[in-house]
Design a protein around this motif. Sequence first.
Motif, PDB file in Angstrom:
ATOM      1  N   SER A 258     -30.775 -34.255  55.399  1.00 12.53           N
ATOM      2  CA  SER A 258     -30.934 -33.092  56.281  1.00 12.53           C
ATOM      3  C   SER A 258     -31.753 -33.405  57.534  1.00 12.53           C
ATOM      4  O   SER A 258     -31.583 -32.769  58.554  1.00 12.53           O
ATOM      5  CB  SER A 258     -31.565 -31.935  55.521  1.00 12.53           C
ATOM      6  OG  SER A 258     -32.808 -32.325  55.008  1.00 12.53           O
TER       7      SER A 258
ATOM      8  N   THR B 162     -18.858 -34.544  59.226  1.00 13.47           N
ATOM      9  CA  THR B 162     -18.643 -33.898  57.927  1.00 13.47           C
ATOM     10  C   THR B 162     -17.291 -33.194  57.906  1.00 13.47           C
ATOM     11  O   THR B 162     -16.540 -33.311  56.931  1.00 13.47           O
ATOM     12  CB  THR B 162     -19.787 -32.909  57.625  1.00 13.47           C
ATOM     13  OG1 THR B 162     -21.014 -33.662  57.585  1.00 13.47           O
ATOM     14  CG2 THR B 162     -19.570 -32.197  56.305  1.00 13.47           C
ATOM     15  N   ARG B 163     -16.970 -32.472  58.962  1.00 18.16           N
ATOM     16  CA  ARG B 163     -15.667 -31.786  59.034  1.00 18.16           C
ATOM     17  C   ARG B 163     -14.502 -32.768  58.958  1.00 18.16           C
ATOM     18  O   ARG B 163     -13.460 -32.462  58.396  1.00 18.16           O
ATOM     19  CB  ARG B 163     -15.554 -30.988  60.333  1.00 18.16           C
ATOM     20  CG  ARG B 163     -16.282 -29.688  60.292  1.00 18.16           C
ATOM     21  CD  ARG B 163     -15.955 -28.847  61.527  1.00 18.16           C
ATOM     22  NE  ARG B 163     -17.078 -27.985  61.809  1.00 18.16           N
ATOM     23  CZ  ARG B 163     -17.881 -28.085  62.850  1.00 18.16           C
ATOM     24  NH1 ARG B 163     -17.680 -29.009  63.762  1.00 18.16           N
ATOM     25  NH2 ARG B 163     -18.881 -27.267  63.009  1.00 18.16           N
TER      26      ARG B 163
ATOM     27  N   TRP C 123     -24.884 -36.266  54.830  1.00 17.79           N
ATOM     28  CA  TRP C 123     -26.096 -36.638  55.569  1.00 17.79           C
ATOM     29  C   TRP C 123     -27.374 -36.143  54.907  1.00 17.79           C
ATOM     30  O   TRP C 123     -27.396 -35.058  54.336  1.00 17.79           O
ATOM     31  CB  TRP C 123     -26.054 -36.044  56.971  1.00 17.79           C
ATOM     32  CG  TRP C 123     -24.936 -36.535  57.815  1.00 17.79           C
ATOM     33  CD1 TRP C 123     -23.760 -35.872  58.050  1.00 17.79           C
ATOM     34  CD2 TRP C 123     -24.864 -37.755  58.532  1.00 17.79           C
ATOM     35  NE1 TRP C 123     -22.971 -36.615  58.884  1.00 17.79           N
ATOM     36  CE2 TRP C 123     -23.623 -37.789  59.199  1.00 17.79           C
ATOM     37  CE3 TRP C 123     -25.723 -38.839  58.683  1.00 17.79           C
ATOM     38  CZ2 TRP C 123     -23.229 -38.851  60.001  1.00 17.79           C
ATOM     39  CZ3 TRP C 123     -25.333 -39.893  59.485  1.00 17.79           C
ATOM     40  CH2 TRP C 123     -24.098 -39.889  60.130  1.00 17.79           C
TER      41      TRP C 123
ATOM     42  N   GLN D 266     -27.140 -32.566  65.210  1.00 11.97           N
ATOM     43  CA  GLN D 266     -26.478 -31.516  64.436  1.00 11.97           C
ATOM     44  C   GLN D 266     -24.970 -31.553  64.684  1.00 11.97           C
ATOM     45  O   GLN D 266     -24.167 -31.490  63.739  1.00 11.97           O
ATOM     46  CB  GLN D 266     -27.049 -30.150  64.802  1.00 11.97           C
ATOM     47  CG  GLN D 266     -26.396 -29.009  64.060  1.00 11.97           C
ATOM     48  CD  GLN D 266     -26.932 -27.656  64.510  1.00 11.97           C
ATOM     49  OE1 GLN D 266     -27.195 -27.435  65.694  1.00 11.97           O
ATOM     50  NE2 GLN D 266     -27.102 -26.756  63.563  1.00 11.97           N
TER      51      GLN D 266
ATOM     52  N   SER E  73     -15.145 -34.707  54.877  1.00 13.97           N
ATOM     53  CA  SER E  73     -15.434 -34.054  53.595  1.00 13.97           C
ATOM     54  C   SER E  73     -14.365 -33.050  53.218  1.00 13.97           C
ATOM     55  O   SER E  73     -13.709 -32.472  54.081  1.00 13.97           O
ATOM     56  CB  SER E  73     -16.779 -33.322  53.654  1.00 13.97           C
ATOM     57  OG  SER E  73     -17.817 -34.238  53.808  1.00 13.97           O
TER      58      SER E  73
ATOM     59  N   LYS F  59     -23.415 -34.766  63.097  1.00 17.39           N
ATOM     60  CA  LYS F  59     -23.347 -34.643  61.634  1.00 17.39           C
ATOM     61  C   LYS F  59     -22.273 -33.653  61.203  1.00 17.39           C
ATOM     62  O   LYS F  59     -21.478 -33.931  60.303  1.00 17.39           O
ATOM     63  CB  LYS F  59     -24.706 -34.215  61.071  1.00 17.39           C
ATOM     64  CG  LYS F  59     -25.768 -35.297  61.106  1.00 17.39           C
ATOM     65  CD  LYS F  59     -27.073 -34.719  60.579  1.00 17.39           C
ATOM     66  CE  LYS F  59     -28.138 -35.730  60.385  1.00 17.39           C
ATOM     67  NZ  LYS F  59     -29.345 -35.139  59.768  1.00 17.39           N
ATOM     68  N   LYS F  60     -22.252 -32.485  61.841  1.00 18.54           N
ATOM     69  CA  LYS F  60     -21.236 -31.478  61.488  1.00 18.54           C
ATOM     70  C   LYS F  60     -19.828 -31.974  61.781  1.00 18.54           C
ATOM     71  O   LYS F  60     -18.909 -31.792  60.982  1.00 18.54           O
ATOM     72  CB  LYS F  60     -21.491 -30.167  62.229  1.00 18.54           C
ATOM     73  CG  LYS F  60     -22.577 -29.324  61.638  1.00 18.54           C
ATOM     74  CD  LYS F  60     -22.686 -28.012  62.381  1.00 18.54           C
ATOM     75  CE  LYS F  60     -23.693 -27.106  61.712  1.00 18.54           C
ATOM     76  NZ  LYS F  60     -23.807 -25.812  62.394  1.00 18.54           N
TER      77      LYS F  60
ATOM     78  N   LEU G   8     -27.503 -41.309  55.476  1.00 26.06           N
ATOM     79  CA  LEU G   8     -26.734 -40.564  54.488  1.00 26.06           C
ATOM     80  C   LEU G   8     -27.608 -40.272  53.269  1.00 26.06           C
ATOM     81  O   LEU G   8     -28.565 -40.993  52.988  1.00 26.06           O
ATOM     82  CB  LEU G   8     -25.518 -41.377  54.032  1.00 26.06           C
ATOM     83  CG  LEU G   8     -24.452 -41.673  55.083  1.00 26.06           C
ATOM     84  CD1 LEU G   8     -23.332 -42.513  54.463  1.00 26.06           C
ATOM     85  CD2 LEU G   8     -23.896 -40.397  55.687  1.00 26.06           C
ATOM     86  N   ARG G   9     -27.267 -39.227  52.532  1.00 27.81           N
ATOM     87  CA  ARG G   9     -27.981 -38.906  51.285  1.00 27.81           C
ATOM     88  C   ARG G   9     -27.857 -40.042  50.276  1.00 27.81           C
ATOM     89  O   ARG G   9     -28.810 -40.408  49.623  1.00 27.81           O
ATOM     90  CB  ARG G   9     -27.408 -37.643  50.649  1.00 27.81           C
ATOM     91  CG  ARG G   9     -27.689 -36.378  51.373  1.00 27.81           C
ATOM     92  CD  ARG G   9     -27.024 -35.206  50.639  1.00 27.81           C
ATOM     93  NE  ARG G   9     -26.925 -34.060  51.482  1.00 27.81           N
ATOM     94  CZ  ARG G   9     -27.847 -33.097  51.563  1.00 27.81           C
ATOM     95  NH1 ARG G   9     -28.916 -33.175  50.822  1.00 27.81           N
ATOM     96  NH2 ARG G   9     -27.675 -32.079  52.368  1.00 27.81           N
TER      97      ARG G   9
ATOM     98  N   PRO H 148     -20.841 -30.567  49.958  1.00 29.72           N
ATOM     99  CA  PRO H 148     -22.032 -30.672  50.814  1.00 29.72           C
ATOM    100  C   PRO H 148     -21.917 -31.843  51.792  1.00 29.72           C
ATOM    101  O   PRO H 148     -21.146 -32.773  51.577  1.00 29.72           O
ATOM    102  CB  PRO H 148     -23.167 -30.896  49.810  1.00 29.72           C
ATOM    103  CG  PRO H 148     -22.504 -31.472  48.606  1.00 29.72           C
ATOM    104  CD  PRO H 148     -21.121 -30.896  48.571  1.00 29.72           C
ATOM    105  N   SER H 149     -22.706 -31.777  52.820  1.00 31.12           N
ATOM    106  CA  SER H 149     -22.742 -32.839  53.819  1.00 31.12           C
ATOM    107  C   SER H 149     -23.219 -34.139  53.184  1.00 31.12           C
ATOM    108  O   SER H 149     -24.075 -34.145  52.299  1.00 31.12           O
ATOM    109  CB  SER H 149     -23.693 -32.452  54.954  1.00 31.12           C
ATOM    110  OG  SER H 149     -23.879 -33.538  55.832  1.00 31.12           O
TER     111      SER H 149
END
Length: 168
Positions: A99, A85-86, A97, A78, A89, A81-82, A20-21, A94-95
Amino acid sequence: MVGYRRNRIAGATYFFTVTLRDRSSDLLVRKIDALRAAWQAAATRVPHTVIAAVVLPDHLHAVLRMDDATANYPRLWQDIKKGFTRRTSQPGKPSAWQSRYWERTVRDESELQAVVDYVHINPLKHGLVTTVADWPHSTFHRYVQRGHLPPDWASDALPMSGTHGEPL
């Protein structure tokens, strides 16, 4: 921009770290059901076998064998993560994750054993538990259930075998 090449070999096994970020977040364990659902949905599109995995609060490690002809793990991550996120969030945010992710092709059986051990011991390494068996979000429990590891593996009661540091 530097062109990044990934080693994609059909049927190969890979070790991944996905982060994660916000490294202080606990989102992955707090929303573990959303992560599981996203992963299951992605698995229908990109065939793979989970050899070992652990989900920590801010990152996860996975050892996967890619079962598709193109070893399309970039699409797998991908999609995961998507999908996560859906599910977690608010629209327009922003995600959570980072990048990118880290991956390594597992070359042989000894490296495979080292990365599987590393995955399973990670919650202990990060001080999240005092025994590996106490961390619920790990394939360690599957290994115990199948008789591949004892329940007290990596505890004071049982000396560890092998290497448990950073993967090779």
